[in-house]
Scaffold this motif. Structure first.
Motif, mmCIF file in Angstrom:
data_model
loop_
_atom_site.group_PDB
_atom_site.id
_atom_site.type_symbol
_atom_site.label_atom_id
_atom_site.label_comp_id
_atom_site.label_asym_id
_atom_site.label_seq_id
_atom_site.Cartn_x
_atom_site.Cartn_y
_atom_site.Cartn_z
ATOM 1 N N LEU A 1 55.211 50.754 44.686
ATOM 2 C CA LEU A 1 53.804 50.530 45.011
ATOM 3 C C LEU A 1 53.430 49.061 44.885
ATOM 4 O O LEU A 1 53.605 48.451 43.831
ATOM 5 C CB LEU A 1 52.929 51.381 44.087
ATOM 6 C CG LEU A 1 51.417 51.308 44.296
ATOM 7 C CD1 LEU A 1 51.047 51.750 45.694
ATOM 8 C CD2 LEU A 1 50.715 52.172 43.264
ATOM 9 N N LYS A 2 52.938 48.477 45.978
ATOM 10 C CA LYS A 2 52.383 47.140 45.973
ATOM 11 C C LYS A 2 51.008 47.214 46.621
ATOM 12 O O LYS A 2 50.849 47.820 47.688
ATOM 13 C CB LYS A 2 53.269 46.165 46.745
ATOM 14 C CG LYS A 2 54.637 45.916 46.093
ATOM 15 C CD LYS A 2 54.490 45.251 44.732
ATOM 16 C CE LYS A 2 55.856 45.023 44.092
ATOM 17 N NZ LYS A 2 55.726 44.418 42.741
ATOM 18 N N ILE A 3 50.019 46.622 45.967
ATOM 19 C CA ILE A 3 48.646 46.727 46.445
ATOM 20 C C ILE A 3 48.073 45.338 46.658
ATOM 21 O O ILE A 3 48.244 44.442 45.825
ATOM 22 C CB ILE A 3 47.765 47.492 45.436
ATOM 23 C CG1 ILE A 3 48.303 48.908 45.214
ATOM 24 C CG2 ILE A 3 46.318 47.558 45.913
ATOM 25 C CD1 ILE A 3 47.572 49.663 44.128
ATOM 26 N N ASP A 4 47.417 45.156 47.777
ATOM 27 C CA ASP A 4 46.666 43.922 48.025
ATOM 28 C C ASP A 4 45.301 44.097 47.357
ATOM 29 O O ASP A 4 44.370 44.655 47.943
ATOM 30 C CB ASP A 4 46.522 43.686 49.530
ATOM 31 C CG ASP A 4 45.781 42.384 49.832
ATOM 32 O OD1 ASP A 4 45.395 41.683 48.872
ATOM 33 O OD2 ASP A 4 45.596 42.067 51.019
ATOM 34 N N TRP A 5 45.172 43.589 46.151
ATOM 35 C CA TRP A 5 43.963 43.841 45.370
ATOM 36 C C TRP A 5 42.752 43.083 45.903
ATOM 37 O O TRP A 5 41.622 43.357 45.503
ATOM 38 C CB TRP A 5 44.209 43.503 43.898
ATOM 39 C CG TRP A 5 45.080 44.537 43.252
ATOM 40 C CD1 TRP A 5 46.406 44.438 42.957
ATOM 41 C CD2 TRP A 5 44.687 45.851 42.852
ATOM 42 N NE1 TRP A 5 46.864 45.608 42.394
ATOM 43 C CE2 TRP A 5 45.824 46.492 42.320
ATOM 44 C CE3 TRP A 5 43.492 46.558 42.890
ATOM 45 C CZ2 TRP A 5 45.798 47.800 41.840
ATOM 46 C CZ3 TRP A 5 43.452 47.857 42.407
ATOM 47 C CH2 TRP A 5 44.594 48.465 41.886
ATOM 48 N N THR A 6 42.972 42.139 46.812
ATOM 49 C CA THR A 6 41.822 41.495 47.447
ATOM 50 C C THR A 6 41.106 42.462 48.385
ATOM 51 O O THR A 6 39.958 42.241 48.762
ATOM 52 C CB THR A 6 42.258 40.255 48.250
ATOM 53 O OG1 THR A 6 43.132 40.655 49.321
ATOM 54 C CG2 THR A 6 42.970 39.262 47.353
ATOM 55 N N LYS A 7 41.808 43.532 48.758
ATOM 56 C CA LYS A 7 41.222 44.544 49.630
ATOM 57 C C LYS A 7 40.997 45.863 48.899
ATOM 58 O O LYS A 7 40.713 46.880 49.528
ATOM 59 C CB LYS A 7 42.138 44.781 50.840
ATOM 60 C CG LYS A 7 42.348 43.553 51.708
ATOM 61 C CD LYS A 7 43.274 43.859 52.867
ATOM 62 C CE LYS A 7 43.495 42.635 53.739
ATOM 63 N NZ LYS A 7 44.421 42.934 54.865
ATOM 64 N N MET A 8 41.124 45.843 47.577
ATOM 65 C CA MET A 8 40.994 47.078 46.808
ATOM 66 C C MET A 8 40.099 46.857 45.593
ATOM 67 O O MET A 8 40.527 46.923 44.458
ATOM 68 C CB MET A 8 42.380 47.553 46.360
ATOM 69 C CG MET A 8 42.385 48.912 45.653
ATOM 70 S SD MET A 8 42.046 50.259 46.755
ATOM 71 C CE MET A 8 43.635 50.385 47.591
ATOM 72 N N PRO A 9 38.815 46.543 45.809
ATOM 73 C CA PRO A 9 37.919 46.387 44.655
ATOM 74 C C PRO A 9 37.751 47.715 43.936
ATOM 75 O O PRO A 9 37.650 48.769 44.566
ATOM 76 C CB PRO A 9 36.602 45.928 45.288
ATOM 77 C CG PRO A 9 36.655 46.448 46.682
ATOM 78 C CD PRO A 9 38.102 46.391 47.088
ATOM 79 N N THR A 10 37.756 47.652 42.632
ATOM 80 C CA THR A 10 37.574 48.885 41.858
ATOM 81 C C THR A 10 36.803 48.563 40.587
ATOM 82 O O THR A 10 37.193 47.683 39.824
ATOM 83 C CB THR A 10 38.930 49.531 41.510
ATOM 84 O OG1 THR A 10 38.718 50.640 40.626
ATOM 85 C CG2 THR A 10 39.874 48.553 40.839
ATOM 86 N N TYR A 11 35.683 49.215 40.397
ATOM 87 C CA TYR A 11 34.896 48.994 39.189
ATOM 88 C C TYR A 11 34.340 50.316 38.652
ATOM 89 O O TYR A 11 33.267 50.356 38.063
ATOM 90 C CB TYR A 11 33.755 47.995 39.441
ATOM 91 C CG TYR A 11 33.043 48.152 40.766
ATOM 92 C CD1 TYR A 11 32.179 49.210 40.992
ATOM 93 C CD2 TYR A 11 33.231 47.232 41.776
ATOM 94 C CE1 TYR A 11 31.526 49.343 42.194
ATOM 95 C CE2 TYR A 11 32.579 47.346 42.986
ATOM 96 C CZ TYR A 11 31.726 48.410 43.186
ATOM 97 O OH TYR A 11 31.073 48.550 44.388
ATOM 98 N N ASN A 12 35.093 51.402 38.878
ATOM 99 C CA ASN A 12 34.653 52.660 38.281
ATOM 100 C C ASN A 12 34.842 52.664 36.766
ATOM 101 O O ASN A 12 34.491 53.627 36.100
ATOM 102 C CB ASN A 12 35.341 53.872 38.928
ATOM 103 C CG ASN A 12 36.842 53.718 39.007
ATOM 104 O OD1 ASN A 12 37.417 52.804 38.427
ATOM 105 N ND2 ASN A 12 37.479 54.623 39.746
ATOM 106 N N THR A 13 35.401 51.580 36.217
ATOM 107 C CA THR A 13 35.477 51.434 34.765
ATOM 108 C C THR A 13 34.075 51.291 34.173
ATOM 109 O O THR A 13 33.662 52.087 33.337
ATOM 110 C CB THR A 13 36.323 50.196 34.426
ATOM 111 O OG1 THR A 13 35.988 49.124 35.332
ATOM 112 C CG2 THR A 13 37.802 50.483 34.561
ATOM 113 N N ILE A 14 33.336 50.276 34.606
ATOM 114 C CA ILE A 14 31.983 50.059 34.103
ATOM 115 C C ILE A 14 31.054 51.198 34.516
ATOM 116 O O ILE A 14 30.139 51.574 33.772
ATOM 117 C CB ILE A 14 31.426 48.695 34.589
ATOM 118 C CG1 ILE A 14 30.101 48.370 33.906
ATOM 119 C CG2 ILE A 14 31.269 48.661 36.105
ATOM 120 C CD1 ILE A 14 30.216 48.128 32.431
#
Length: 242
Positions: free
Chosen positions: A14-27
């Motif tokens: 698994l390699k992810i382009d994190w510039t295209k995968m925003p995730t903030y379901n933490t907060i």
């Protein structure tokens, strides 16, 4: 949202382009969990007739949580899909419920800020809360039904499972139904409390309020702890898949 990568066959290489995968379901998870806990605590004080001299403190707390949930939920709801690599169902599962809860908390904060003194001095606080919250309780009920739909989708399509690259949660990657059951179960708890909410208002407390308190209290605690844990697991996932 990272958990769905396993379902789509993107693990183990698994390699992810994190510039295209925003995730903030933490907060979002933490604020939703704390929000549920505060709603239960506030309702308990109202029903028991406990002293409420510092109602402005509740307004500040509801306002802070509501602002975070509204902003993140609104962005996730209106950005379709949020992640450039897919997963549009995240917008529905996380964005829309958080947006609804956030807006409700914001208006509750505004009410307490402007009319808190009237609530403190009310002879029958439960009756006053019931009259005030009666109309919005229909939205709460409807979102409770939506939570049931989300839970059903989680079980049906085995959502929420973490990929092997995610610390802790990834250890259960071979058991996708486990995490799906955990998260879907939390949505069921929130849904049960939300569906019962209008009826508890009409009853001015009683057994229904107790059931809601238990459901939202357990779900709030679980969402808070799970969101805090995800600060480690999501950071680890990012590092392991960059």
């Amino acid at each position: 949202m990272s958990g769905y990568l396993t379902i789509l066959g993107l693990a183990p290489e698994l390699k992810i382009d994190w510039t295209k995968m925003p995730t903030y379901n933490t907060i979002m998870a933490i604020c939703a969990g704390v929000g549920l806990l505060l709603v239960v605590a506030f309702a308990r004080r109202v029903l028991r007739g406990d002293p409420m001299e510092h109602v402005d403190g509740w307004a500040l707390a509801f306002g802070a949580l509501g602002l975070i949930l509204t902003l993140t939920g609104l962005h996730m709801t209106l950005t379709w899909p949020l992640a450039g690599q897919g997963f549009p169902f995240d917008n529905i599962i996380f964005g829309e419920p958080c947006l609804a809860f956030g807006v409700i908390l914001l208006f509750a904060a505004l009410y307490l800020w402007k009319r808190g003194s009237a609530l403190v001095g009310a002879v029958d606080r439960p009756a006053m809360v019931a009259r005030t919250a009666g109309p919005i309780s229909l939205l709460v009920l409807a979102m409770g039904l939506a939570c049931f739909g989300i839970a059903a989708a989680g079980w049906t399509y085995t959502l929420f499972a973490a990929p092997p690259q995610e610390p802790i949660s990834g250890a259960f990657a071979d058991l996708p139904l486990l995490e799906a059951t955990f998260i879907s179960g939390l949505y069921v708890l929130v849904g049960v409390g939300a569906v019962l909410f209008p009826f508890a208002l009409r009853a001015k407390g009683g057994a229904l309020a107790t059931i809601i308190g238990v459901c939202w209290g357990l779900a709030g605690l679980a969402f808070t702890l799970f969101g805090a844990l995800n600060y480690f697991t999501h950071i680890g996932l990012i590092i392991n898949t960059m």
